[in-house]
Motif scaffolding. Structure first.
Motif, PDB file in Angstrom:
ATOM      1  N   GLU A 388      34.808  64.177 -43.545  1.00 29.88           N
ATOM      2  CA  GLU A 388      35.797  63.505 -43.828  1.00 29.88           C
ATOM      3  C   GLU A 388      36.826  64.162 -43.611  1.00 29.88           C
ATOM      4  O   GLU A 388      38.619  63.779 -43.615  1.00 29.88           O
ATOM      5  CB  GLU A 388      36.047  62.648 -45.113  1.00 29.88           C
ATOM      6  CG  GLU A 388      34.797  61.180 -44.067  1.00 29.88           C
ATOM      7  CD  GLU A 388      34.782  60.776 -42.360  1.00 29.88           C
ATOM      8  OE1 GLU A 388      35.536  61.274 -41.780  1.00 29.88           O
ATOM      9  OE2 GLU A 388      33.587  60.766 -41.536  1.00 29.88           O
ATOM     10  N   ALA A 392      34.242  65.068 -38.897  1.00 31.34           N
ATOM     11  CA  ALA A 392      34.343  63.646 -39.508  1.00 31.34           C
ATOM     12  C   ALA A 392      33.583  63.095 -38.522  1.00 31.34           C
ATOM     13  O   ALA A 392      32.798  63.075 -37.204  1.00 31.34           O
ATOM     14  CB  ALA A 392      35.940  63.223 -38.551  1.00 31.34           C
ATOM     15  N   ARG A 394      30.994  60.417 -37.458  1.00 30.32           N
ATOM     16  CA  ARG A 394      31.293  58.742 -36.882  1.00 30.32           C
ATOM     17  C   ARG A 394      29.501  58.374 -37.688  1.00 30.32           C
ATOM     18  O   ARG A 394      29.082  56.952 -37.937  1.00 30.32           O
ATOM     19  CB  ARG A 394      31.635  58.345 -35.274  1.00 30.32           C
ATOM     20  CG  ARG A 394      31.238  56.531 -35.338  1.00 30.32           C
ATOM     21  CD  ARG A 394      33.208  56.761 -36.389  1.00 30.32           C
ATOM     22  NE  ARG A 394      33.193  55.238 -36.796  1.00 30.32           N
ATOM     23  CZ  ARG A 394      34.355  54.520 -35.786  1.00 30.32           C
ATOM     24  NH1 ARG A 394      34.719  55.262 -34.771  1.00 30.32           N
ATOM     25  NH2 ARG A 394      34.414  53.152 -35.460  1.00 30.32           N
ATOM     26  N   THR A 397      29.382  57.616 -41.105  1.00 32.87           N
ATOM     27  CA  THR A 397      29.777  56.569 -41.497  1.00 32.87           C
ATOM     28  C   THR A 397      29.301  55.416 -41.515  1.00 32.87           C
ATOM     29  O   THR A 397      29.187  54.443 -41.807  1.00 32.87           O
ATOM     30  CB  THR A 397      31.346  56.743 -41.002  1.00 32.87           C
ATOM     31  OG1 THR A 397      32.271  57.507 -41.369  1.00 32.87           O
ATOM     32  CG2 THR A 397      32.244  55.582 -41.189  1.00 32.87           C
ATOM     33  N   CYS A 421      37.433  55.757 -49.971  1.00 36.65           N
ATOM     34  CA  CYS A 421      36.668  56.917 -48.764  1.00 36.65           C
ATOM     35  C   CYS A 421      37.590  58.066 -48.644  1.00 36.65           C
ATOM     36  O   CYS A 421      38.835  58.012 -49.863  1.00 36.65           O
ATOM     37  CB  CYS A 421      37.182  55.841 -47.448  1.00 36.65           C
ATOM     38  SG  CYS A 421      36.275  54.123 -47.128  1.00 36.65           S
ATOM     39  N   HIS A 426      39.498  57.364 -42.752  1.00 31.25           N
ATOM     40  CA  HIS A 426      38.228  56.600 -42.845  1.00 31.25           C
ATOM     41  C   HIS A 426      38.347  55.211 -43.444  1.00 31.25           C
ATOM     42  O   HIS A 426      37.262  54.969 -43.248  1.00 31.25           O
ATOM     43  CB  HIS A 426      37.878  58.470 -44.063  1.00 31.25           C
ATOM     44  CG  HIS A 426      35.916  58.162 -44.193  1.00 31.25           C
ATOM     45  ND1 HIS A 426      35.315  58.205 -45.186  1.00 31.25           N
ATOM     46  CD2 HIS A 426      34.941  57.864 -44.251  1.00 31.25           C
ATOM     47  CE1 HIS A 426      34.628  58.200 -45.376  1.00 31.25           C
ATOM     48  NE2 HIS A 426      34.187  58.075 -44.419  1.00 31.25           N
ATOM     49  N   ARG A 500      33.776  59.324 -51.150  1.00 35.16           N
ATOM     50  CA  ARG A 500      33.766  59.847 -50.605  1.00 35.16           C
ATOM     51  C   ARG A 500      33.758  60.926 -53.091  1.00 35.16           C
ATOM     52  O   ARG A 500      33.695  60.154 -53.217  1.00 35.16           O
ATOM     53  CB  ARG A 500      35.606  59.989 -51.144  1.00 35.16           C
ATOM     54  CG  ARG A 500      36.480  59.029 -52.051  1.00 35.16           C
ATOM     55  CD  ARG A 500      37.752  59.666 -51.968  1.00 35.16           C
ATOM     56  NE  ARG A 500      38.309  58.418 -52.542  1.00 35.16           N
ATOM     57  CZ  ARG A 500      38.973  59.252 -53.374  1.00 35.16           C
ATOM     58  NH1 ARG A 500      39.067  60.224 -54.315  1.00 35.16           N
ATOM     59  NH2 ARG A 500      40.507  59.035 -54.223  1.00 35.16           N
ATOM     60  N   LYS A 601      41.411  67.576 -38.791  1.00 36.47           N
ATOM     61  CA  LYS A 601      39.865  67.194 -39.150  1.00 36.47           C
ATOM     62  C   LYS A 601      39.369  67.640 -37.194  1.00 36.47           C
ATOM     63  O   LYS A 601      39.961  67.196 -36.159  1.00 36.47           O
ATOM     64  CB  LYS A 601      39.483  66.042 -39.259  1.00 36.47           C
ATOM     65  CG  LYS A 601      39.796  65.614 -40.734  1.00 36.47           C
ATOM     66  CD  LYS A 601      38.832  64.777 -41.342  1.00 36.47           C
ATOM     67  CE  LYS A 601      39.573  63.330 -40.600  1.00 36.47           C
ATOM     68  NZ  LYS A 601      39.656  62.103 -41.299  1.00 36.47           N
ATOM     69  N   TYR A 603      36.006  65.350 -34.874  1.00 34.04           N
ATOM     70  CA  TYR A 603      35.983  64.406 -34.849  1.00 34.04           C
ATOM     71  C   TYR A 603      34.482  64.177 -33.485  1.00 34.04           C
ATOM     72  O   TYR A 603      34.309  65.126 -33.184  1.00 34.04           O
ATOM     73  CB  TYR A 603      36.602  63.187 -34.060  1.00 34.04           C
ATOM     74  CG  TYR A 603      38.124  63.439 -35.247  1.00 34.04           C
ATOM     75  CD1 TYR A 603      37.879  62.840 -36.440  1.00 34.04           C
ATOM     76  CD2 TYR A 603      39.109  64.192 -35.141  1.00 34.04           C
ATOM     77  CE1 TYR A 603      39.538  62.656 -36.773  1.00 34.04           C
ATOM     78  CE2 TYR A 603      40.079  64.160 -35.680  1.00 34.04           C
ATOM     79  CZ  TYR A 603      40.484  63.221 -36.801  1.00 34.04           C
ATOM     80  OH  TYR A 603      41.441  62.559 -37.122  1.00 34.04           O
TER      81      TYR A 603
END
Length: 789
Positions: A388, A392, A394, A397, A421, A426, A500, A601, A603
């Protein structure tokens, strides 16, 4: 004579004779000053013993001077000395007495003496000694003796009273920089209010004029000043005013402000006030930057340097808080997280360490893998601190959200939960995943999951207000990044989720402080920390950490968030270590600190992430060191520290009277038979055999086997009673097989319920079928002894 007889016949009359009976509040008998630690075992909660003083002696309603520890007349007076000292030191008192009613031992901390005296000192004598020792001027005593404001009905707790008195003494002695360190959730705002009230109502000020002081309550967030101004400081009425860029009026007494409003980019609003305008400035969360030499906010404190400046923090002296201590000096009083939990004023917590595949082994992109926007992801090994921030994922998450959802489904879906987060983006993704996974409740409660970050503004604050309201069912889950780390008084938070990495010790304490508040009347007695990043276990492993958890679990979940394994770790095993510094990707993406703008970032929307680990971290038998062990291993080791041999345990266990002591000792160490039976997958084992198996590898026996043994060994017992009495004893054995150990103390209650109630009341059963209560108890005791022979 009992201790109560000694107090009534000898101690109280002598206290009255010394002048302590002249005011109705002067003698406080049997005063409990702690609530008793909350002990969580097997999901059940009970309170440990309270600290209770036989007598507290008060000079004024809110000014205790001495503690008196009384022992029964047959014991030496010296028997109570150690306890009198312990209570006096805990309560911050300079005088203590130990007595057996006839002899009186006086402990005077101001003189460093402990001697036998023929009478108790009078209130005036003790107060005179106290003021002389602290060098407090006679003219200053009315400010110290000003009563608390108790309009709200909340009487300050013992440690709050100490903090209030210490700060006011420092003010009256001319100290210009004052610091108090109080753990999150222990009521720093209450301390600040009572200090302001006593000084304001008694008309203290720096110049000695006959006027009320000008006081500024300063913080770095609106929520930290708006809530106290509206609630705790309400008794100040129209004397309150919040300073803003457009309203810097100077006609009030109690001011509130945030640094950002006082020192704006365009104008320094604080310069509209004279440097000597304020008599007292209270800086809440003073560790958050205002005391740093290089801080832009330091200008506010430097400008108002003539004022007495009182800083409040929850952060003990460490490198990240050194600026505060350099500026304010050593704290006049410290009340730690550990002490708050021990006293029963703060909620204990259980920690669940959840490990995903990518957090355990790292994540590496496939060759030439592109992210959501078609950018090539630099080939590198990415780890927990990178997620993140640089990449990142997904799927990660989603796995976290699934596991949290399943956790709530298995515990309480309306347990208030905060998910911390990495950043606002995020937090938005986490909210979306949680919404979709909880669509059944979202249909009924549209705000079941909400994001509360700086971007939401007033809408987010409205959600937060509903979240804080104990009578509002929704929102239940808040996702956030930085906004809710401090100043959020949400008493019903039962789950604090770390999605986090939190490297700062002070920030970590602030975050877990969101759950430390108790709300016993609403069923909030402890809370859970669900740690996806290793943050909690890293901080708890630090020997300087001042508040250990009741238990830590490391859970492994798959991509659906389902627990799939419990990882066995050696007793000297180490938790996963986090990298000390942020890694830099080959693409040259620099990773900024928490207080800076997040970097670009990559993704990654595809891939799968699973949960793969569930470890158990517990304290040792002395409650000191956090160790990595399985719950069953911990229980066996704790038992061996209490009872070196199986025979030592059996001798106490077989006797119903001493068995209660064994059960209490095990419960205080968090050992629950229900959890042990579940962890060891032995639901039919007798608790005694299960304990012996875990501690000494003894063979396991079921409750049914022990019941059959007892029947064969007590044939003579059964033979001496009528058919009905034998039926009752057989039913007791059947109940033991079904539900486990029969406790002697609960026998009369057991006889009131089915199937025993068909034979009559407990007293009727004893009289008709056993020849009296004593005979029935003797029969049951023999039966229990036979079970454990």
């Amino acid at each position: 004579m009992t201790e109560a007889d000694t107090c009534r016949e000898f101690v109280t009359p002598k206290l009255v004779e010394a002048g302590w009976g002249n005011a109705p509040h002067a003698i406080g008998e049997q005063r409990s000053f702690t609530h008793g630690r909350i002990i969580v075992a097997g999901g059940k909660v009970r309170r440990g013993p309270q600290r209770r003083a036989d007598y507290l002696l008060y000079y004024r309603r809110d000014v205790p001077l001495a503690v008196v520890e009384a022992k029964e007349a047959s014991l030496p007076a010296e028997t109570g000395v150690q306890q009198a000292r312990e209570y006096a030191e805990m309560l911050g008192l300079k005088f203590a007495y130990a007595t057996n009613g006839h002899r009186i031992i006086e402990i005077d901390y101001t003189a460093g003496t402990e001697r036998e005296v023929d009478r108790y000192a009078t209130p005036e004598e003790l107060f005179s000694r106290l003021t002389a020792a602290t060098h407090l001027p006679q003219a200053a005593t009315p400010h110290l003796l000003e009563p608390f404001n108790l309009v709200s009905g909340k009487v300050p707790r013992y440690y709050q009273q100490i903090a209030i008195q210490r700060v006011i003494e420092a003010v009256l002695l001319g100290q210009k920089r004052i610091l108090a360190t109080l753990a999150t959730g222990t009521g720093k705002t209450c301390v600040a209010f009572q200090i302001c009230w006593k000084l304001w109502n008694s008309r203290w000020n720096r110049t000695g004029e006959y006027r009320r002081p000008k006081i500024l309550f300063l913080a770095d967030r609106n929520i930290l000043v708006d809530d106290p101004m509206a609630k705790m400081f309400a008794p100040f009425g129209d004397a309150r005013h919040k300073i803003s860029a457009g309203d810097a009026r100077q006609s009030r007494d109690m001011y509130f402000g945030i640094y950002q409003a006082l020192a704006t980019a365009n104008a320094d609003v604080f310069r509209q006030y004279r440097p000597d305008f304020f008599d007292l400035i209270i800086i809440d969360e003073c560790h958050r930057g205002s005391s740093r030499d290089q801080s832009a906010w330091r200008a506010v404190l430097d400008y108002f340097s003539p004022a007495v400046q009182f800083g409040m923090t929850a952060t003990p002296l460490r490198e990240e808080a050194r600026d505060s201590y350099d500026y304010f000096g050593n704290p006049v009083y410290t009340y730690s997280l550990r002490q708050g939990i021990e006293d029963g004023f703060l909620a204990p917590y259980r920690v669940h360490r959840v490990i995903t595949t990518v957090d355990a082994a790292g994540w590496r992109p496939n060759k030439d893998e592109l992210d959501r926007y078609g950018r090539e992801v630099p080939d590198d090994e990415y780890e927990t601190r990178d997620f993140e921030r640089i990449v990142a994922l997904r799927a990660r998450t989603r796995a976290m959200a699934r596991h949290l959802t399943d956790w709530l489904k298995g515990t309480d879906r309306f347990a208030k939960t905060i998910v911390f987060c990495v950043d606002q983006e995020h937090a938005a993704e986490m909210r979306q995943e949680l919404v979709n996974l909880n669509s059944d409740l979202v249909r009924q409660y549209p705000n079941y999951v909400c994001r509360v970050t700086a971007d939401e503004g007033d809408v987010g604050l409205a959600h937060l207000a509903d979240f804080q309201d104990v009578d509002e069912p929704a929102p239940v889950i808040l996702t956030t990044s930085q906004l809710l780390t401090t100043g959020v008084d949400a008493e019903m938070v039962k789950n604090v989720v770390l999605a986090r990495v939190v490297g700062s010790r002070s920030e970590f304490k602030q975050i877990i402080g969101r759950g430390t508040r108790l709300k016993v009347d609403y069923g909030k007695e402890y809370f859970n920390i669900i740690d996806f990043t290793g943050t909690a276990t890293q901080h708890f492993a630090d020997p300087d950490f001042d508040g250990e958890p009741a238990r830590i679990e490391d859970v492994v979940v798959d991509e659906d968030g389902v627990q799939v394994a419990v990882i066995a770790v050696e007793e000297d095993g180490e938790p996963l270590e986090l990298q000390a510094e942020h890694r830099i990707a080959d693409a040259g993406v620099a990773l900024a600190g928490d207080d800076h703008v997040e970097p670009r970032k990559f993704y990654i929307d595809g891939g799968e992430v699973e949960v793969i680990g569930h470890l158990v971290y517990d304290l040792d038998a002395n409650g000191k060191k956090l160790q990595v062990v399985k719950y069953t291993d911990y229980s066996g080791r704790a038992l061996r520290t209490l009872y070196p041999t199986r025979e030592a345990l059996q001798s106490k266990w077989a006797n119903p009277d001493t068995r209660a002591e064994v059960l209490r000792e095990l419960s205080e160490r968090g050992i629950s038979f229900e959890e042990l039976a579940s962890s060891s997958e032995q639901p039919d084992a007798d608790p005694f055999d299960l304990l012996c198996h875990l501690a000494w590898n003894a063979p396991l026996r079921t409750r049914r086997q022990r019941a059959e043994q007892a029947r064969s060994k007590t044939q003579d017992l059964f033979a001496q009673y009528s058919d009905t009495a034998r039926e009752i004893l057989t039913l007791l054995l059947d109940r033991y097989i079904e539900r486990g150990i029969i406790q002697f103390s609960a026998l009369s209650e057991l006889m009131k319920v089915q199937p025993f109630d068909r034979y009559g009341s407990p007293s009727e059963i004893a009289a008709r079928h056993f020849g009296g209560v004593h005979a029935m108890r003797e029969a049951v005791t023999r039966l229990q002894t036979a079970i454990y022979q």
